[in-house]
Scaffold this active site. Structure first.
Site, PDB file in Angstrom:
ATOM      1  N   SER A  11      69.578  60.936  12.038  1.00  8.23           N
ATOM      2  CA  SER A  11      69.035  60.238  13.191  1.00  8.23           C
ATOM      3  C   SER A  11      69.912  59.042  13.490  1.00  8.23           C
ATOM      4  O   SER A  11      70.414  58.387  12.576  1.00  8.23           O
ATOM      5  CB  SER A  11      67.612  59.786  12.895  1.00  8.23           C
ATOM      6  OG  SER A  11      67.037  59.197  14.033  1.00  8.23           O
ATOM      7  N   GLY A  12      70.102  58.791  14.772  1.00  6.06           N
ATOM      8  CA  GLY A  12      70.898  57.644  15.194  1.00  6.06           C
ATOM      9  C   GLY A  12      70.215  56.919  16.326  1.00  6.06           C
ATOM     10  O   GLY A  12      69.065  57.210  16.661  1.00  6.06           O
TER      11      GLY A  12
ATOM     12  N   THR B 150      68.309  62.466  17.506  1.00  5.85           N
ATOM     13  CA  THR B 150      67.910  63.000  16.213  1.00  5.85           C
ATOM     14  C   THR B 150      68.560  64.361  16.065  1.00  5.85           C
ATOM     15  O   THR B 150      68.626  65.130  17.015  1.00  5.85           O
ATOM     16  CB  THR B 150      66.373  63.117  16.126  1.00  5.85           C
ATOM     17  OG1 THR B 150      65.805  61.840  16.426  1.00  5.85           O
ATOM     18  CG2 THR B 150      65.928  63.549  14.749  1.00  5.85           C
ATOM     19  N   VAL B 151      69.023  64.654  14.856  1.00  8.98           N
ATOM     20  CA  VAL B 151      69.778  65.876  14.605  1.00  8.98           C
ATOM     21  C   VAL B 151      68.971  66.796  13.694  1.00  8.98           C
ATOM     22  O   VAL B 151      68.450  66.368  12.663  1.00  8.98           O
ATOM     23  CB  VAL B 151      71.142  65.540  13.968  1.00  8.98           C
ATOM     24  CG1 VAL B 151      71.947  66.796  13.706  1.00  8.98           C
ATOM     25  CG2 VAL B 151      71.923  64.580  14.847  1.00  8.98           C
TER      26      VAL B 151
ATOM     27  N   LYS C  82      71.340  68.402  18.411  1.00  8.92           N
ATOM     28  CA  LYS C  82      71.223  66.957  18.580  1.00  8.92           C
ATOM     29  C   LYS C  82      70.355  66.718  19.803  1.00  8.92           C
ATOM     30  O   LYS C  82      70.745  67.011  20.931  1.00  8.92           O
ATOM     31  CB  LYS C  82      72.600  66.324  18.777  1.00  8.92           C
ATOM     32  CG  LYS C  82      72.557  64.819  18.951  1.00  8.92           C
ATOM     33  CD  LYS C  82      73.964  64.252  19.073  1.00  8.92           C
ATOM     34  CE  LYS C  82      73.947  62.748  19.209  1.00  8.92           C
ATOM     35  NZ  LYS C  82      75.331  62.228  19.324  1.00  8.92           N
TER      36      LYS C  82
ATOM     37  N   ASP D  91      83.444  55.310  17.605  1.00 12.28           N
ATOM     38  CA  ASP D  91      82.409  55.353  16.566  1.00 12.28           C
ATOM     39  C   ASP D  91      82.867  56.200  15.377  1.00 12.28           C
ATOM     40  O   ASP D  91      82.099  56.968  14.817  1.00 12.28           O
ATOM     41  CB  ASP D  91      81.109  55.908  17.150  1.00 12.28           C
ATOM     42  CG  ASP D  91      79.897  55.618  16.273  1.00 12.28           C
ATOM     43  OD1 ASP D  91      79.954  54.689  15.434  1.00 12.28           O
ATOM     44  OD2 ASP D  91      78.882  56.325  16.418  1.00 12.28           O
TER      45      ASP D  91
END
Length: 173
Positions: free
Chosen positions: A24-25, A29-30, A45, A147
């Site tokens: 999760s970012g 959410t993956v 994702k 990133d």
């Protein structure tokens, strides 16, 4: 490109169950899932569109990944832009599943005893370097990832590194 609906992704991930959540970012959410139509293990994702910037992240990732091809980039199977069962916008990207997880798992995991050899570490560094060279110099306009970190470097069955998560990427003229 494969066409998938919200319903097919819901089924593939067992209704986006917590057992299938693998990360999760800030913007998504993956989940791990299995596509019945092609019997393929995938990563879905799902973008958290209620968060400011998530839609922009989805669009950035789509823009970057539809225009570039490199052996060390994550393989996008398809994108899904739909409406969920509550009438909300739904955006997701579907990727090929990387069986060896992320570089972060290998470097920092305390619950596994995975250790990378010097040769594996060097090969991963070279894979990532080739990818960055391609993004910066191998396309009409330079692409800056913005990133790059171990959790965004994924490892396939042969421990080949694939760079993913282009949600913050920028095109430079």
């Amino acid at each position: 490109m494969l066409s998938l609906s919200y319903q097919s992704l819901l089924k593939a991930t067992n209704e986006f169950s917590s057992e299938n959540m693998i990360g999760s970012g800030a913007f998504g959410t993956v989940y791990k899932g299995i596509l019945d139509s092609v019997e393929t293990l995938v990563v879905v994702k799902v973008f958290k569109l209620e968060h400011c910037g998530a839609f922009k992240s989805f669009m950035a990732e789509c823009s970057v990944l539809r225009n570039i091809k490199h052996r060390n980039l994550v393989k996008v199977i398809t994108a899904c832009s739909s409406i969920d069962y509550q009438g909300n916008d739904f955006k997701a990207l579907v990727y090929k599943y990387m069986v060896n997880g992320s570089l972060d798992d290998w470097l920092y995991s305390t619950h596994t005893h995975q250790v990378l050899s010097f040769r594996q570490r060097l090969t991963i560094a070279v894979d990532v370097s080739f990818t960055m060279e391609y993004l910066h110099l191998g396309y009409d306009s330079s692409i800056v990832h913005c990133d790059l970190k171990p959790s965004n470097i994924l490892l396939d069955q042969d421990m080949v590194a694939h760079v993913g998560d282009f949600g913050l990427a920028k095109f430079l003229a």
